[in-house]
Design a protein around this motif. Structure first.
Motif, PDB file in Angstrom:
ATOM      1  N   LEU A 221     -10.649  -2.565  -6.674  1.00 57.46           N
ATOM      2  CA  LEU A 221      -9.298  -3.056  -6.403  1.00 57.46           C
ATOM      3  C   LEU A 221      -8.283  -2.374  -7.304  1.00 57.46           C
ATOM      4  N   ALA A 222      -7.130  -2.024  -6.737  1.00 55.04           N
ATOM      5  CA  ALA A 222      -6.021  -1.532  -7.542  1.00 55.04           C
ATOM      6  C   ALA A 222      -5.509  -2.675  -8.419  1.00 55.04           C
ATOM      7  N   PRO A 223      -4.988  -2.371  -9.610  1.00 59.67           N
ATOM      8  CA  PRO A 223      -4.538  -3.431 -10.529  1.00 59.67           C
ATOM      9  C   PRO A 223      -3.524  -4.379  -9.915  1.00 59.67           C
ATOM     10  N   GLU A 224      -2.566  -3.853  -9.137  1.00 64.34           N
ATOM     11  CA  GLU A 224      -1.544  -4.725  -8.569  1.00 64.34           C
ATOM     12  C   GLU A 224      -2.136  -5.680  -7.542  1.00 64.34           C
ATOM     13  N   VAL A 225      -3.157  -5.228  -6.797  1.00 66.61           N
ATOM     14  CA  VAL A 225      -3.805  -6.101  -5.821  1.00 66.61           C
ATOM     15  C   VAL A 225      -4.593  -7.185  -6.544  1.00 66.61           C
ATOM     16  N   ALA A 226      -5.269  -6.813  -7.632  1.00 68.39           N
ATOM     17  CA  ALA A 226      -6.013  -7.804  -8.415  1.00 68.39           C
ATOM     18  C   ALA A 226      -5.077  -8.863  -9.003  1.00 68.39           C
ATOM     19  N   ARG A 227      -3.815  -8.490  -9.238  1.00 72.97           N
ATOM     20  CA  ARG A 227      -2.836  -9.450  -9.764  1.00 72.97           C
ATOM     21  C   ARG A 227      -2.194 -10.281  -8.664  1.00 72.97           C
ATOM     22  N   GLY A 228      -2.585 -10.041  -7.412  1.00 80.12           N
ATOM     23  CA  GLY A 228      -2.068 -10.838  -6.306  1.00 80.12           C
ATOM     24  C   GLY A 228      -0.864 -10.256  -5.622  1.00 80.12           C
ATOM     25  N   GLN A 229      -0.472  -9.021  -5.964  1.00 87.52           N
ATOM     26  CA  GLN A 229       0.663  -8.388  -5.314  1.00 87.52           C
ATOM     27  C   GLN A 229       0.231  -7.720  -4.008  1.00 87.52           C
ATOM     28  N   LEU A 230       1.211  -7.402  -3.171  1.00 87.44           N
ATOM     29  CA  LEU A 230       0.906  -6.763  -1.896  1.00 87.44           C
ATOM     30  C   LEU A 230       0.432  -5.335  -2.126  1.00 87.44           C
ATOM     31  N   ALA A 231      -0.536  -4.917  -1.319  1.00 90.26           N
ATOM     32  CA  ALA A 231      -1.053  -3.556  -1.419  1.00 90.26           C
ATOM     33  C   ALA A 231      -0.143  -2.600  -0.661  1.00 90.26           C
ATOM     34  N   ASP A 232      -0.125  -1.346  -1.108  1.00 92.85           N
ATOM     35  CA  ASP A 232       0.543  -0.291  -0.359  1.00 92.85           C
ATOM     36  C   ASP A 232      -0.362   0.935  -0.345  1.00 92.85           C
ATOM     37  N   ALA A 233       0.136   2.065   0.141  1.00 94.26           N
ATOM     38  CA  ALA A 233      -0.700   3.254   0.272  1.00 94.26           C
ATOM     39  C   ALA A 233      -1.280   3.691  -1.062  1.00 94.26           C
ATOM     40  N   ARG A 234      -0.527   3.497  -2.159  1.00 92.83           N
ATOM     41  CA  ARG A 234      -1.016   3.886  -3.482  1.00 92.83           C
ATOM     42  C   ARG A 234      -2.218   3.049  -3.888  1.00 92.83           C
ATOM     43  N   SER A 235      -2.269   1.806  -3.436  1.00 92.39           N
ATOM     44  CA  SER A 235      -3.415   0.940  -3.749  1.00 92.39           C
ATOM     45  C   SER A 235      -4.692   1.495  -3.132  1.00 92.39           C
ATOM     46  N   ASP A 236      -4.582   1.982  -1.891  1.00 93.55           N
ATOM     47  CA  ASP A 236      -5.745   2.579  -1.224  1.00 93.55           C
ATOM     48  C   ASP A 236      -6.183   3.866  -1.923  1.00 93.55           C
ATOM     49  N   VAL A 237      -5.212   4.658  -2.411  1.00 89.32           N
ATOM     50  CA  VAL A 237      -5.549   5.891  -3.120  1.00 89.32           C
ATOM     51  C   VAL A 237      -6.302   5.552  -4.411  1.00 89.32           C
ATOM     52  N   PHE A 238      -5.880   4.507  -5.106  1.00 94.27           N
ATOM     53  CA  PHE A 238      -6.591   4.079  -6.318  1.00 94.27           C
ATOM     54  C   PHE A 238      -8.034   3.718  -5.984  1.00 94.27           C
ATOM     55  N   SER A 239      -8.237   2.921  -4.931  1.00 97.24           N
ATOM     56  CA  SER A 239      -9.586   2.498  -4.553  1.00 97.24           C
ATOM     57  C   SER A 239     -10.442   3.697  -4.148  1.00 97.24           C
ATOM     58  N   LEU A 240      -9.838   4.659  -3.447  1.00 92.38           N
ATOM     59  CA  LEU A 240     -10.568   5.871  -3.086  1.00 92.38           C
ATOM     60  C   LEU A 240     -11.009   6.617  -4.343  1.00 92.38           C
ATOM     61  N   GLY A 241     -10.145   6.676  -5.346  1.00 91.22           N
ATOM     62  CA  GLY A 241     -10.513   7.324  -6.601  1.00 91.22           C
ATOM     63  C   GLY A 241     -11.692   6.656  -7.270  1.00 91.22           C
ATOM     64  N   VAL A 242     -11.731   5.319  -7.212  1.00 88.70           N
ATOM     65  CA  VAL A 242     -12.859   4.589  -7.799  1.00 88.70           C
ATOM     66  C   VAL A 242     -14.152   4.913  -7.053  1.00 88.70           C
ATOM     67  N   LEU A 243     -14.092   4.952  -5.721  1.00 93.18           N
ATOM     68  CA  LEU A 243     -15.285   5.270  -4.937  1.00 93.18           C
ATOM     69  C   LEU A 243     -15.786   6.675  -5.248  1.00 93.18           C
ATOM     70  N   LEU A 244     -14.868   7.638  -5.401  1.00 94.18           N
ATOM     71  CA  LEU A 244     -15.267   9.002  -5.767  1.00 94.18           C
ATOM     72  C   LEU A 244     -15.906   9.030  -7.141  1.00 94.18           C
ATOM     73  N   HIS A 245     -15.320   8.288  -8.082  1.00 96.94           N
ATOM     74  CA  HIS A 245     -15.878   8.236  -9.444  1.00 96.94           C
ATOM     75  C   HIS A 245     -17.300   7.690  -9.418  1.00 96.94           C
ATOM     76  N   GLU A 246     -17.531   6.641  -8.644  1.00 94.58           N
ATOM     77  CA  GLU A 246     -18.865   6.030  -8.603  1.00 94.58           C
ATOM     78  C   GLU A 246     -19.871   6.955  -7.939  1.00 94.58           C
ATOM     79  N   MET A 247     -19.420   7.746  -6.945  1.00 94.25           N
ATOM     80  CA  MET A 247     -20.351   8.680  -6.309  1.00 94.25           C
ATOM     81  C   MET A 247     -20.677   9.857  -7.227  1.00 94.25           C
ATOM     82  N   LEU A 248     -19.677  10.372  -7.936  1.00 95.03           N
ATOM     83  CA  LEU A 248     -19.854  11.578  -8.736  1.00 95.03           C
ATOM     84  C   LEU A 248     -20.421  11.307 -10.118  1.00 95.03           C
ATOM     85  N   VAL A 249     -20.052  10.161 -10.714  1.00 96.42           N
ATOM     86  CA  VAL A 249     -20.445   9.867 -12.107  1.00 96.42           C
ATOM     87  C   VAL A 249     -21.493   8.762 -12.159  1.00 96.42           C
TER      88      VAL A 249
END
Length: 252
Positions: A221-249
């Motif tokens: 989860l992007a930090p703003e979504v975890a705080r209960g705020q509305l998600a936007d395109a940047r939130s999805d980019v953050f989550s994609l980065g986490v998924l890439l990190h977990e696959m690569l590292v």
């Protein structure tokens, strides 16, 4: 795509352990215009829904295999609000047509209190199970496969931003809760993202269910979504980065 298909086939036997079966809520559901839905065996289970294999039967013996996602909604005073939220998510998702997105085919009710969504059936495994399998073998997702999966997820997110209504009006969508369990890897080498908008809608089911759903997705989860705020395109980019990190590292 070929490398991903090879890895998927190699891990098929190990990853195919079935989840405990839950009897389908009913057998035949009329869909109108001479069509009916027959619900079969359970194929998956998540924190907010159970997924079954289904067959839509139309006139002239036209039959099509689908996935039937039955949401776990408790028949309480909040049931109507939850159904309204899920129906709204279904209306928005219906405008999304992209090769990297699980296609929504319909939405309705099973009985008096169980919303369901008809979805494209993707034969394969989730990215979560694929990564878990490799972790148990003390392996990581190969670099080329991880980059291919990441690129396909990015294509799905970009396609969602370009979604249009049937009238041709722009209707950009964000996922909001992108996690590895939403990414499906088919045995044919396809990568598809599901649950656009449904996770946020289903969280309204109850405060207990909301905490459980967030706990399973909090790693991405992007930090703003975890705080209960509305998600936007940047939130999805953050989550994609986490998924890439977990696959690569690997897991954090």
């Amino acid at each position: 795509m070929g490398r991903l298909r090879t890895l998927s086939i190699e891990t098929n036997a190990v990853m195919a352990r079935p989840t405990p079966l839950i009897p389908p809520p009913t057998q035949d559901i009329p869909l109108g215009e001479g069509r009916s839905l027959r619900i079969g065996a359970q194929v998956g289970r998540g924190s907010m829904a159970t997924v079954y294999r289904g067959i839509v039967e139309a006139p002239y013996s036209v039959r099509r295999v689908v996935a039937v996602k039955v949401f776990d909604v408790i028949a309480t005073d909040e049931h109507e609000a939850v159904f309204t939220a899920l129906a709204g998510a279904a209306r928005r998702s219906a405008s999304l047509r992209h090769p990297n997105v699980v296609r929504l085919e319909g939405f309705g009710m099973v009985g008096p209190a169980q919303p369901y969504a008809l979805l494209e059936l993707v034969e394969g495994r989730t990215l979560a199970r694929f990564r878990s399998h490799l972790t148990r073998r003390h392996e990581r997702v190969p670099l080329d496969v991880a980059l291919f999966i990441g690129l396909e997820i990015a294509e799905a997110l970009a396609g969602a931003r370009l979604a249009c209504t049937p009238e041709g009006m722009r209707s950009p969508l964000v996922h909001g809760e992108l996690a590895s369990c939403d990414v499906l890897l088919s045995w044919h080498g396809e990568v598809k993202v599901g649950d656009f908008g449904f996770g946020v809608a289903a969280r309204a089911a109850s405060s207990v269910r909301s905490v459980k759903a967030v706990a399973q997705r909090v790693r991405a989860l992007a930090p703003e979504v975890a705080r209960g705020q509305l998600a936007d395109a940047r939130s999805d980019v953050f989550s994609l980065g986490v998924l890439l990190h977990e696959m690569l590292v690997g897991p954090r």
